[in-house]
Motif scaffolding. Structure first.
Motif, PDB file in Angstrom:
ATOM      1  N   PRO A   1     -24.760 -13.669  -2.830  1.00  0.00           N
ATOM      2  CA  PRO A   1     -25.446 -13.245  -4.057  1.00  0.00           C
ATOM      3  C   PRO A   1     -26.710 -14.042  -4.347  1.00  0.00           C
ATOM      4  O   PRO A   1     -27.523 -13.624  -5.169  1.00  0.00           O
ATOM      5  N   ARG A   2     -26.895 -15.168  -3.673  1.00  0.00           N
ATOM      6  CA  ARG A   2     -28.054 -16.014  -3.966  1.00  0.00           C
ATOM      7  C   ARG A   2     -29.373 -15.381  -3.549  1.00  0.00           C
ATOM      8  O   ARG A   2     -30.435 -15.807  -4.035  1.00  0.00           O
ATOM      9  N   VAL A   3     -29.329 -14.384  -2.677  1.00  0.00           N
ATOM     10  CA  VAL A   3     -30.581 -13.773  -2.207  1.00  0.00           C
ATOM     11  C   VAL A   3     -30.875 -12.456  -2.914  1.00  0.00           C
ATOM     12  O   VAL A   3     -31.962 -11.895  -2.737  1.00  0.00           O
ATOM     13  N   PHE A   4     -29.938 -11.947  -3.712  1.00  0.00           N
ATOM     14  CA  PHE A   4     -30.125 -10.605  -4.270  1.00  0.00           C
ATOM     15  C   PHE A   4     -31.391 -10.504  -5.109  1.00  0.00           C
ATOM     16  O   PHE A   4     -32.208  -9.590  -4.917  1.00  0.00           O
ATOM     17  N   ASP A   5     -31.585 -11.417  -6.043  1.00  0.00           N
ATOM     18  CA  ASP A   5     -32.764 -11.332  -6.913  1.00  0.00           C
ATOM     19  C   ASP A   5     -34.057 -11.457  -6.117  1.00  0.00           C
ATOM     20  O   ASP A   5     -35.040 -10.752  -6.395  1.00  0.00           O
ATOM     21  N   ALA A   6     -34.063 -12.330  -5.134  1.00  0.00           N
ATOM     22  CA  ALA A   6     -35.268 -12.494  -4.307  1.00  0.00           C
ATOM     23  C   ALA A   6     -35.569 -11.208  -3.543  1.00  0.00           C
ATOM     24  O   ALA A   6     -36.746 -10.828  -3.385  1.00  0.00           O
TER      25      ALA A   6
ATOM     26  N   ARG B   1     -41.580  -6.653  -3.675  1.00  0.00           N
ATOM     27  CA  ARG B   1     -42.008  -5.264  -3.624  1.00  0.00           C
ATOM     28  C   ARG B   1     -42.421  -4.843  -2.215  1.00  0.00           C
ATOM     29  O   ARG B   1     -42.518  -3.642  -1.932  1.00  0.00           O
ATOM     30  N   SER B   2     -42.676  -5.818  -1.335  1.00  0.00           N
ATOM     31  CA  SER B   2     -43.029  -5.477   0.042  1.00  0.00           C
ATOM     32  C   SER B   2     -41.795  -5.241   0.906  1.00  0.00           C
ATOM     33  O   SER B   2     -41.914  -4.911   2.082  1.00  0.00           O
ATOM     34  N   CYS B   3     -40.614  -5.409   0.312  1.00  0.00           N
ATOM     35  CA  CYS B   3     -39.362  -5.138   1.012  1.00  0.00           C
ATOM     36  C   CYS B   3     -38.900  -3.733   0.631  1.00  0.00           C
ATOM     37  O   CYS B   3     -38.584  -3.463  -0.534  1.00  0.00           O
TER      38      CYS B   3
ATOM     39  N   ILE C   1     -29.658  -0.077  -8.951  1.00  0.00           N
ATOM     40  CA  ILE C   1     -30.481   0.901  -9.666  1.00  0.00           C
ATOM     41  C   ILE C   1     -31.177   0.254 -10.859  1.00  0.00           C
ATOM     42  O   ILE C   1     -32.376   0.481 -11.100  1.00  0.00           O
ATOM     43  N   ARG C   2     -30.452  -0.565 -11.610  1.00  0.00           N
ATOM     44  CA  ARG C   2     -31.078  -1.215 -12.775  1.00  0.00           C
ATOM     45  C   ARG C   2     -32.204  -2.144 -12.338  1.00  0.00           C
ATOM     46  O   ARG C   2     -33.273  -2.182 -12.960  1.00  0.00           O
ATOM     47  N   SER C   3     -32.002  -2.891 -11.267  1.00  0.00           N
ATOM     48  CA  SER C   3     -33.052  -3.791 -10.775  1.00  0.00           C
ATOM     49  C   SER C   3     -34.279  -3.012 -10.343  1.00  0.00           C
ATOM     50  O   SER C   3     -35.418  -3.438 -10.579  1.00  0.00           O
ATOM     51  N   LEU C   4     -34.074  -1.859  -9.721  1.00  0.00           N
ATOM     52  CA  LEU C   4     -35.208  -1.022  -9.332  1.00  0.00           C
ATOM     53  C   LEU C   4     -35.931  -0.485 -10.566  1.00  0.00           C
ATOM     54  O   LEU C   4     -37.170  -0.463 -10.612  1.00  0.00           O
ATOM     55  N   GLN C   5     -35.154  -0.073 -11.562  1.00  0.00           N
ATOM     56  CA  GLN C   5     -35.768   0.502 -12.758  1.00  0.00           C
ATOM     57  C   GLN C   5     -36.621  -0.519 -13.504  1.00  0.00           C
ATOM     58  O   GLN C   5     -37.759  -0.229 -13.881  1.00  0.00           O
ATOM     59  N   ILE C   6     -36.064  -1.702 -13.726  1.00  0.00           N
ATOM     60  CA  ILE C   6     -36.799  -2.668 -14.553  1.00  0.00           C
ATOM     61  C   ILE C   6     -37.989  -3.260 -13.811  1.00  0.00           C
ATOM     62  O   ILE C   6     -38.914  -3.788 -14.439  1.00  0.00           O
ATOM     63  N   SER C   7     -38.006  -3.153 -12.465  1.00  0.00           N
ATOM     64  CA  SER C   7     -39.149  -3.662 -11.705  1.00  0.00           C
ATOM     65  C   SER C   7     -40.120  -2.545 -11.306  1.00  0.00           C
ATOM     66  O   SER C   7     -41.143  -2.798 -10.684  1.00  0.00           O
TER      67      SER C   7
END
Length: 465
Positions: A88-93, A98-100, A160-166
């Motif tokens: 889980p330590r890499v999820f936010d990164a 955005r280039s990923c 999905i939420r992470s995609l939406q807010i970013s």
């Protein structure tokens, strides 16, 4: 590559077809997928000692150097698969990059579950055309499947939420798409390989369990019966249109009595009486910030925290009294002129008869229902916000040790005080609020239940207080 991606991630789960997708992408010139790079048990693939010189032990210490290698610009596009139980330590990164490119792969969750059980029992995780499939039946386990379903849903909602807010998008694939040449070609072009004319599914892997579900599940009838208990269309779901609330730390009050007791008040509850009681126990500390509250907690080992809930009907009455006496005049004017609550002029509010108060309170409860359901432009006020949403806000800093109902306050606070070493909590000093007899009116009871269905359900309140 015209898409501007320098790496990609495949968000998937066990037995969703991610091995096939990886094999297909690895057949495309200029694309390289490095397996489950952040699986706690393997490093990309089984029996792999390192990736770019990074060992499992080094990844365990700090996974970010490996992530940096995976998303470093190269002559080819590199990527990896990421499941809900990976580091889980890499999820936010990953999500912030955005280039990923984000690829989301899904499959019918029951098919994934059965396929996973078959793989565990046969230890056959991949199959090529030269191998013989092991044909057995599994025993469906209802609680196990529901746990798997919950984990999958939570993971997908998080993505999905992470995609939406970013403000990012993803390429969505389902299991049948993995053998659709047109869809696979579209995926590769979306990743930036626009020169690729055609992408065929990998021929290195073949379906392992092509039989129908009844042939794979020994207790098929029992599985059917259990699945009837699921609610895929959320027939019993109570929608929530209230805004997410923060933890309200500045409102917390702590006493130094015993090992320390922290009160997390719900606006519209018996806050004044409890604060007065805490004052009698010992010195108080208030006006916390999150930093100062953490310091207080560290300095009081053995402390306890609590909040007190009030019956929704009684809390709505408290909110109504606040509206009449303490709320800004502008709010009363808004309810009077826009929201169909026929409040008399402010100068006449103090002289309301009991019958007038009852009728106006009924109108106010109708407004609360509309307001809490997002049908008004007026923001939800903390004095009447759902207690379930306020408690959820507390949890964003730290959940209370005890959630106490007002009608059991004396008994439960006595137990809580004893747990922190206060032998004489002096609970006879707790004051109670007077409420009019007309709150037993059936119309008021029904209207409060209609407005606060989520609280009645969440906390087990009966309609009649």
């Amino acid at each position: 590559m015209t898409a501007g991606f320098t790496s990609f991630v495949i968000f998937a789960g066990m037995r969703t077809g991610s091995n096939l997708l990886e094999s297909t992408l690895n057949d495309v010139p200029g694309i390289r997928c490095y397996g489950e790079a952040f699986n706690p048990y393997i490093l990309g693939w089984p029996n792999t000692d390192d990736l770019w010189g990074i060992t499992m032990a080094q990844r365990e210490t700090d996974p970010l150097p490996l992530l940096e290698q995976l998303r470093k610009p190269r002559r080819y596009l590199s990527g990896f698969r990421y499941f809900h139980d990976h580091d889980p330590r890499v999820f936010d990164a990953i999500m912030q990059d955005r280039s990923c490119a984000k690829v989301i792969l899904t499959r019918n969750p029951l098919e994934s579950y059965v396929s996973t059980r078959l793989a565990w029992e046969t230890d056959q995780w991949k199959l090529n055309e030269t191998e013989t499939p092991i044909e057995i039946q599994i025993t469906y386990d209802g609680p196990e499947f529901r746990q798997s379903l919950s984990e999958t849903d939570t993971f997908q909602q998080k993505i999905i939420r992470s995609l939406q807010i970013s403000g990012q998008s993803a390429f969505i694939l389902s299991y049948p798409d993995l053998r659709d040449t047109e869809v696979l070609t579209g995926l590769v072009r979306w990743l930036g390989r626009t020169e690729v004319e055609r992408v065929d599914p990998s021929r290195h892997l073949v379906p392992q369990n092509p039989q129908d579900m009844e042939a794979k599940v020994g207790n098929f009838a029992a599985m059917q019966a259990d699945l009837h208990g699921l609610d895929p269309f959320l027939l019993y779901h109570l929608p929530n249109y209230e805004p997410r609330r923060g933890p309200s730390v500045p409102s917390f009050v702590a006493t130094e009595a015993g090992r320390g007791l922290l009160f997390m008040p719900v606006r519209g509850g018996p806050t004044a009486g409890i604060t007065a009681w805490l004052t009698g126990l010992g010195a108080l500390q208030a006006d916390f910030t999150q930093t100062s509250l953490r310091q207080w907690k560290r300095g009081h080992p053995g402390h306890r925290s609590f909040t007190v809930l009030r019956h929704p009907l009684h809390r709505a009455w408290d909110a109504f009294l606040h509206l009449l006496g303490e709320a800004p005049a502008e709010m009363r004017a808004l309810l009077r002129n826009v929201h169909r609550v026929p409040l008399p002029p402010d100068a006449e509010l103090a002289a309301l008869s009991e019958e007038q108060s009852r009728d106006l309170f009924l109108d106010f409860l109708g407004f609360l229902k509309r307001n809490l359901n997002g049908q008004t432009t007026l923001p939800v006020n903390q004095n009447w916000a759902s207690q379930s949403e306020i408690i959820a806000g507390f949890a964003r800093f730290g959940s209370p040790d005890a959630i106490i109902r007002e009608h059991r306050m004396v008994e439960d606070l006595a137990h809580l005080a004893a747990s922190i070493g206060v032998p004489d909590p002096q609970l006879d000093r707790l004051s109670t609020d007077h409420r009019p007899d007309f709150l037993s009116d059936r119309k008021l009871i029904d209207a409060a239940h209609a407005a606060y269905q989520r609280d009645y359900m969440a906390f087990g309140y009966e309609k009649t207080p």
